[in-house]
Every structure is written in structure tokens, then in C-alpha cells.
Design a protein around this motif. Structure first.
Motif, PDB file in Angstrom:
ATOM      1  N   PHE A  90       0.835  -1.215   0.073  1.00  0.00           N
ATOM      2  CA  PHE A  90       0.131  -0.110  -0.020  1.00  0.00           C
ATOM      3  C   PHE A  90       0.919   1.194  -0.038  1.00  0.00           C
ATOM      4  N   ARG A  91       1.747   1.097   0.729  1.00  0.00           N
ATOM      5  CA  ARG A  91       2.568   2.324   0.789  1.00  0.00           C
ATOM      6  C   ARG A  91       3.595   2.626  -0.547  1.00  0.00           C
ATOM      7  N   ALA A  92       3.988   1.568  -1.087  1.00  0.00           N
ATOM      8  CA  ALA A  92       4.422   1.615  -2.554  1.00  0.00           C
ATOM      9  C   ALA A  92       3.486   2.091  -3.515  1.00  0.00           C
ATOM     10  N   MET A  93       2.089   1.717  -3.355  1.00  0.00           N
ATOM     11  CA  MET A  93       1.398   2.102  -4.326  1.00  0.00           C
ATOM     12  C   MET A  93       1.134   3.635  -4.228  1.00  0.00           C
ATOM     13  N   LEU A  94       1.176   4.295  -2.956  1.00  0.00           N
ATOM     14  CA  LEU A  94       1.033   5.681  -2.680  1.00  0.00           C
ATOM     15  C   LEU A  94       1.981   6.373  -3.448  1.00  0.00           C
ATOM     16  N   ALA A  95       3.326   6.026  -2.966  1.00  0.00           N
ATOM     17  CA  ALA A  95       4.575   6.503  -3.768  1.00  0.00           C
ATOM     18  C   ALA A  95       4.490   6.640  -5.389  1.00  0.00           C
ATOM     19  N   GLN A  96       4.353   5.266  -5.872  1.00  0.00           N
ATOM     20  CA  GLN A  96       4.111   5.399  -7.086  1.00  0.00           C
ATOM     21  C   GLN A  96       2.901   6.236  -7.819  1.00  0.00           C
ATOM     22  N   ALA A  97       2.131   6.598  -7.060  1.00  0.00           N
ATOM     23  CA  ALA A  97       0.848   7.269  -7.533  1.00  0.00           C
ATOM     24  C   ALA A  97       1.146   8.812  -7.541  1.00  0.00           C
ATOM     25  N   GLY A  98       2.201   9.260  -6.713  1.00  0.00           N
ATOM     26  CA  GLY A  98       2.846  10.640  -6.760  1.00  0.00           C
ATOM     27  C   GLY A  98       2.338  11.183  -5.127  1.00  0.00           C
ATOM     28  N   ALA A  99       1.964  10.242  -4.182  1.00  0.00           N
ATOM     29  CA  ALA A  99       1.616  10.875  -2.875  1.00  0.00           C
ATOM     30  C   ALA A  99       2.500  10.852  -2.030  1.00  0.00           C
ATOM     31  N   THR A 100       3.004  11.642  -1.022  1.00  0.00           N
ATOM     32  CA  THR A 100       3.537  11.747  -0.057  1.00  0.00           C
ATOM     33  C   THR A 100       3.072  11.426   1.094  1.00  0.00           C
TER      34      THR A 100
END
Length: 361
Positions: A137-147
């Protein structure tokens, strides 16, 4: 033969009792057929359930009565669910904020005061995972451009993201809900009544603002453009913190996308001597002896913190109960404290507070 007749007789009675039980369940007390309960009746669209003994649904911040504000410190906490916070604590669809209790299975129709509405893209969102948070889930957030900024119960993160990124996250199968981080959520509960009623802060009363780390310079410029005066800066694990003499229209600070938290500022005050009496270590703030005459002699405690001021008179050699050896450290930097917290913790452990008022730092 007689036993067989008895067996069949009992079996018949059981069938009759079962039939009567089912008939009773199907009918109401007056004998009429029971009808579906409104709470479980099918509906073409989700609806917010009515208030129940477990809690009160309150969605409009402008309709809270003055009596509620005066008697309930959480009067301004909005909710779209009748469940109590105790019921929501372990609910995987709950978002628990100081100023809002949200069930992400239900429509979110909060009404905020006009002065507490974002100016364009809020710049931050609460993103809830579909199930427990994990590395994927954390990796998905980062890949989407969310910090990621901080954890939000339950199973959610406060993230920095644009509106387009938030929209993409909302369509991801790992995401359960994406909620804009409203200005209303940023304000500490003790300030909320003043914010909703647009009351001015007392003259020269300062506020403490937590900022997002990725937009600090621009946010400070916006604060000053609004008439705020920055009088102090610090750092927290979640971003920079500034102390501000606010403008007259101070609620505009919460609408800035770069502001994360709005709190009243309280100056630090020495209170170790009062704490000793409060927790029962000593009968008053002046007695030098401790409960059961415990002194901590021959006990070594390692304090992993911001460092300890080895020259503090309560901690230095000869300071507390005339001890020959004061604070010791594993490295020179451990005996210097530029923050104050480490010395505060060491004082709780090894000081008596008698010389706290003699120190100026």
C-alpha cells in the motif's frame, strides 16, 4: 412396543412445538405478519442511518448550539454515523479525527462554515487502505505521486497529493476511501468554537502552526501576506512548526494548503516540583525527601533522548542529594541538550526539582 409408541409420541410433540415457534417468529405479537424493519429495508442508494442511543449524527458545524459548545468539549466533532467512538475504534471503515468521526461506507455530507473551506485544491488527503496497511500500500501511494505525512486511524495515511493524484488513488483497488483534508480538521478542538463563530483571538495571543515540509517557504510567505507575524520556528517529526501572531482573520490560516495543524501556543513552564506532589512522590513541592525515602542511589539509567544538560544544577555532581557523580554519557554530544526534552526526562528520573527555578536556558 410400548417404548416405540412413546418415542413416536414425543417426536410428534417436537414437530408441533417447532411449527408453533416458526409461526410465532413469522408473525407479530398481534398475529399479523411481520414487516421488514426500516433499518434493513433495501434501498437503491446508501443512506445515513438515523441517530441511535450509541451516538448522534451531526453534520453541520454551523448548527451547533452555544449550550453544546459550553458543556461538551467535543461539541464540534462532526459525524456521519450513529456509532460511538468506542464502536469505531476497531472498525476498518472508520476514520477517527479530533473534529470528525467518519464511516467510509456512508455518504460524507458535512457542512463547513464558509470561512473554513479550502481555497482550491486542499493539497492533502486522507487515504484509507482496503484492509491493514502494508508495504504494498505504501509503495502504491509513492508510485501514484502521494507523499505520506502521518498515520490516521484506522488504516489510513494523511498524504500530500494533488487533486489529480487523489482522483487516481480513489480508483485504485487497494484504496478504500480518499477524503480531502479539510481546514476544519486542522484546528484544535479548543479553538473550534472561535473558528466557527469567526471570533478574533485576544491581542498578541499566538498560534502554533504545523506546516507541510514540501511547501514551507511558500506557506510562510502566504502567512505573512495575510498579516501574520512569524515569531518562532521549530521542527517536528511531521514537518516544520512556526509560532505566529495571527492576523485578525486568523481562520484563513487553516485554509492554506501548506498548513497542517492550527493550535494555541502555550509557553513552556517549569512544573517538575508541582508534578512530584501531584503524583504522590512527595507531600508538597518543597519537601526534599521522596516516597518511602527512595533516592535512586546505585541505580544507573540510560536516557536516549535529545541529550542531557550535564551542567544543570539538579543533575550535575553535588546537585541532587549531594551526589559525587552527576550525569554521565557515552559521547560528548550526549551531555549537550539543544532541545530541552532530554534534560526534562532526566529530571523526572533523577532530579528533585528544587533547583529548577534557578536555571535560565
Amino acid at each position: 412396543m410400548r417404548m416405540r409408541s412413546l418415542f413416536w409420541g414425543l417426536l410428534c410433540l417436537l414437530f408441533i412445538a417447532g411449527a408453533l415457534f416458526l409461526w410465532h417468529q413469522k408473525s407479530g405479537r398481534d398475529g399479523s405478519p411481520s414487516r421488514p424493519h426500516p433499518a434493513v429495508a433495501s434501498s437503491p442508494a446508501p443512506t445515513v442511518p438515523a441517530a441511535s442511543p450509541h451516538g448522534v449524527i451531526h453534520t453541520n458545524a454551523t448548527q451547533i448550539s452555544l449550550a453544546d459548545w459550553n458543556t461538551n468539549k467535543f461539541a464540534g466533532r462532526l459525524s456521519n454515523t450513529p456509532k460511538s467512538i468506542g464502536e469505531l475504534v476497531n472498525d476498518g471503515h472508520a476514520i477517527l479525527l479530533e473534529n470528525a468521526l467518519i464511516d467510509t461506507q456512508l455518504p460524507l455530507n458535512f457542512v463547513f462554515p464558509k470561512n473554513l473551506q479550502p481555497q482550491g485544491d486542499p493539497g492533502a488527503y486522507i487515504v484509507q487502505a482496503r484492509g491493514p496497511i502494508d508495504n504494498a500500500f505504501r509503495a502504491m501511494l509513492a508510485q501514484a505521486g502521494a507523499t505520506i505525512v502521518s498515520y490516521i486511524p484506522n488504516d489510513a495515511y494523511l498524504v500530500r497529493a494533488t487533486a489529480s493524484v487523489a482522483g487516481a488513488l480513489g480508483g485504485n483497488p487497494r484504496t478504500q476511501a480518499v477524503i480531502p483534508y479539510e481546514p476544519y480538521y486542522k484546528i484544535q478542538a479548543s479553538l473550534l468554537y472561535s473558528a466557527v463563530e469567526q471570533l478574533q483571538q485576544p491581542d498578541r495571543a499566538m498560534l502554533k502552526l504545523g506546516l507541510f515540509a514540501d511547501d514551507t517557504t511558500a506557506t510562510i510567505q502566504q502567512i505573512e501576506k495575510l498579516g501574520g507575524q512569524i515569531v518562532g520556528r521549530d521542527q517536528s517529526p511531521f514537518g516544520p512548526v512556526v509560532r505566529v501572531i495571527p492576523p485578525r482573520n486568523w481562520t484563513t490560516l487553516a485554509t492554506l494548503s501548506g498548513v497542517q495543524i492550527v493550535e494555541p501556543f502555550h509557553a513552556r513552564a517549569v512544573a517538575n516540583d508541582l508534578a512530584r506532589a501531584t503524583v504522590g512522590v512527595a507531600p508538597d513541592s518543597l519537601t526534599s525527601t521522596n516516597y518511602l525515602n527512595l533516592t535512586g542511589k546505585n541505580i544507573i539509567v540510560e536516557v536516549n533522548d535529545t541529550g542531557i544538560d550535564a551542567l544543570h544544577p539538579d543533575l550535575a555532581a553535588g546537585g541532587n542529594y549531594g551526589k559525587a557523580i552527576g550525569v554521565i554519557g557515552d559521547a560528548p554530544q550526549s551531555l549537550v541538550d539543544t532541545n530541552g526534552h532530554g534534560t526534562h526526562v532526566a529530571g523526572i528520573i533523577a532530579g528533585d526539582g528544587l533547583k529548577s527555578t534557578t536555571v535560565t536556558n
